[in-house]
Design a protein around this motif. Structure first.
Motif, PDB file in Angstrom:
ATOM      1  N   GLU A 127       0.837  -1.205   0.000  1.00 28.84           N
ATOM      2  CA  GLU A 127       0.000   0.000   0.000  1.00 28.84           C
ATOM      3  C   GLU A 127       0.874   1.259   0.000  1.00 28.84           C
ATOM      4  O   GLU A 127       0.589   2.225  -0.707  1.00 28.84           O
ATOM      5  N   ARG A 131       0.916   4.059  -2.979  1.00 27.67           N
ATOM      6  CA  ARG A 131       0.684   5.483  -2.710  1.00 27.67           C
ATOM      7  C   ARG A 131       1.863   6.339  -3.168  1.00 27.67           C
ATOM      8  O   ARG A 131       1.686   7.433  -3.704  1.00 27.67           O
ATOM      9  N   SER A 134       1.849   6.608  -6.892  1.00 25.09           N
ATOM     10  CA  SER A 134       0.824   7.570  -7.298  1.00 25.09           C
ATOM     11  C   SER A 134       1.324   8.995  -7.091  1.00 25.09           C
ATOM     12  O   SER A 134       1.199   9.857  -7.959  1.00 25.09           O
ATOM     13  N   PHE A 135       1.892   9.254  -5.942  1.00 27.49           N
ATOM     14  CA  PHE A 135       2.408  10.580  -5.618  1.00 27.49           C
ATOM     15  C   PHE A 135       3.517  10.979  -6.590  1.00 27.49           C
ATOM     16  O   PHE A 135       3.531  12.078  -7.131  1.00 27.49           O
TER      17      PHE A 135
END
Length: 140
Positions: A127, A131, A134-135
């Motif tokens: 996870e 994230r 994505s960032f």
């Protein structure tokens, strides 16, 4: 206090006295025995500290209660305390009581209170990676 064993990780700088009943574990001893600081946080019943980003997140991730004192002029102190009080088990210990070694009531409190129903659970590695991907994708 009876029934508790106090550990001091890393020693104390300056001329502070370490009282009887407190075991000092140096950074060299940790390395020698291949023990990492976060492992100790996860193994103890409570941490006595001043709030900082690292120790607060280690206590939260390990569900280790925190007994904390103020830390003087630290801009983020109140934000950290808000998080401690909302998301984990934390009890404030006045600096005067800390310096006098009056920690028994705080230890009793953390021993008898349960973890809050609403808390933050640590994220799985996958996870965190998703994230961050994505960032980083948005940052380009």
């Amino acid at each position: 206090p009876a029934g508790w064993r106090l550990l001091n990780i890393g020693g104390v700088s300056g001329d502070w006295r370490i009282e009887r009943g407190v075991t000092v574990i140096s950074q060299a001893q940790l390395r020698e025995h291949q023990v990492e600081y976060p492992d100790i946080v996860g193994a103890v019943d409570a941490v006595l500290t001043k709030p900082g980003y690292g120790i607060t997140s280690e206590c939260l991730a390990n569900r280790t209660p925190m007994i904390y004192s103020d830390r003087g002029d630290f801009a983020e102190y109140m934000k950290l305390v808000d998080g401690i009080e909302r998301w984990m088990v934390g009890v404030f210990l006045d600096r005067r009581d800390l310096r006098k070694g009056r920690i028994g009531k705080a230890l009793e409190w953390v021993e008898n209170i349960g973890w809050p129903a609403e808390t933050l659970d640590p994220l799985a590695d996958e996870e965190i990676t998703a994230r961050m991907d994505s960032f980083l994708g948005e940052a380009n």
